[in-house]
Design an enzyme around this catalytic site. Structure first.
Site, mmCIF file in Angstrom:
data_model
loop_
_atom_site.group_PDB
_atom_site.id
_atom_site.type_symbol
_atom_site.label_atom_id
_atom_site.label_comp_id
_atom_site.label_asym_id
_atom_site.label_seq_id
_atom_site.Cartn_x
_atom_site.Cartn_y
_atom_site.Cartn_z
ATOM 1 N N HIS A 128 7.916 -0.551 -8.958
ATOM 2 C CA HIS A 128 6.973 0.216 -7.924
ATOM 3 C C HIS A 128 6.906 -0.992 -6.948
ATOM 4 O O HIS A 128 7.389 -0.477 -5.882
ATOM 5 C CB HIS A 128 6.234 0.898 -8.096
ATOM 6 C CG HIS A 128 4.879 1.231 -7.145
ATOM 7 N ND1 HIS A 128 5.864 2.387 -6.066
ATOM 8 C CD2 HIS A 128 4.152 0.717 -6.496
ATOM 9 C CE1 HIS A 128 4.961 2.475 -5.012
ATOM 10 N NE2 HIS A 128 4.279 2.006 -5.376
ATOM 11 N N GLU A 150 0.746 7.546 -10.054
ATOM 12 C CA GLU A 150 0.184 6.548 -10.545
ATOM 13 C C GLU A 150 -0.724 6.722 -11.647
ATOM 14 O O GLU A 150 -0.855 8.371 -12.659
ATOM 15 C CB GLU A 150 -1.100 5.901 -9.448
ATOM 16 C CG GLU A 150 -0.343 5.224 -8.321
ATOM 17 C CD GLU A 150 -0.879 4.872 -7.130
ATOM 18 O OE1 GLU A 150 -1.937 3.970 -7.561
ATOM 19 O OE2 GLU A 150 -0.710 4.227 -6.091
ATOM 20 N N LYS A 175 -2.693 5.691 3.920
ATOM 21 C CA LYS A 175 -3.191 5.853 3.013
ATOM 22 C C LYS A 175 -4.877 6.893 2.458
ATOM 23 O O LYS A 175 -4.389 7.405 1.544
ATOM 24 C CB LYS A 175 -3.164 4.754 1.634
ATOM 25 C CG LYS A 175 -1.720 3.900 1.787
ATOM 26 C CD LYS A 175 -1.530 4.435 0.897
ATOM 27 C CE LYS A 175 -0.650 2.609 0.229
ATOM 28 N NZ LYS A 175 0.251 4.045 -1.414
#
Length: 263
Positions: free
Chosen positions: A39, A108, A160
């Site tokens: 990632h 995740e 985020k």
């Protein structure tokens, strides 16, 4: 589940419909780690094509402190707004402000802290996993165009903090015992520093969990078109183990508390 390669664990973060569910506990603090090297390389190529993996990555667990207020089970996530790079920026003009055009997911694992530590009392590797209760799934929604403009020098912010989705259940570490694997690195790779190493971690630190992301739009559901798989991975490929993440997080004396979430 059993396979030709032995037992493996498959977790699922699914739409919950009208079920009355809530996050598995009250979340005090949230830390997001960059634990997957594949990632890190993929995102690094998006942000820094000529230098995707910075030299500190293989030595220190990279993370940042997020916010817990917008963590939930998902539902309808509002498309975030923010500043993005515009063609005028290169000639000294202003950036663009508006809805993100590159909204992305991040598959995740969520590590839930069961027992915290006192301020100023680091948790050594030998006891780090005792402080973790279990694992769930986590989708850290990411606005890549906003992130690309704002992340230097301090990291992501508006890209985020608008939403993070978690599963409403947790798989305890006791239940994960059959899926534990050795956490070893090739001899040609940097080895963990002593404070991030232990005999247990080398023998059993990794977790064999198959992970996948599927996409099904409202139009696909109406037409009865099955979901399309976007990605597949395994948590065993993470560069850092759960114990290493918690040990590093507390190594400077940072105090974690029951219900804290590590992504």
């Amino acid at each position: 589940l059993d396979s030709d390669q032995g037992p493996f664990l498959e977790l699922c973060l699914c739409p919950i419909g009208d079920a009355e569910m809530s996050p598995p506990c009250r979340i005090g603090d949230y830390t997001d780690f960059y634990a997957g090297i594949h990632h890190a390389l993929a995102v690094g190529k998006l942000m820094r094509p000529d230098n995707p993996l910075l030299p500190n990555y293989k030595w220190v667990p990279i993370g940042y402190h997020g916010r817990a207020s917008s963590i939930g089970l998902g539902g309808q996530v509002r498309r975030p707004q923010g500043q993005t790079r515009s063609s005028a920026v290169e000639s000294g003009g202003p950036p663009h402000f508006g809805p993100s055009q590159r909204l992305d997911y991040e598959l995740e694992l969520g590590l839930w802290v069961g027992v915290g530590n006192e301020l100023g009392a680091p948790v050594p590797m030998a006891k780090a996993e005792d402080r973790l209760f279990g694992i769930g799934l986590l989708n850290d929604w990411s606005a890549r165009d906003i992130q690309g403009w704002e992340y230097q020098p301090l990291g992501p912010f508006l890209a985020k903090n608008f939403a993070t989705s978690v599963s409403p259940w947790i798989v305890s570490f006791e239940a994960l015992a059959p899926f534990r694997r050795p956490a070893v690195r090739a001899a040609t790779e940097p080895q963990p520093l002593p404070y991030l190493d232990s005999p247990f971690n080398r023998a059993h630190g990794a977790v064999d969990i198959h992970l996948a992301v599927f996409l099904q739009t409202a139009a696909m559901r109406k037409a009865r078109i099955p979901p399309v798989q976007l990605s597949h991975s395994n948590a065993i490929d993470a560069w850092w183990t759960p114990a290493q993440l918690l040990a590093h997080h507390t190594s400077n004396g940072c105090n974690l508390a029951t219900g804290d979430l590590l992504g």
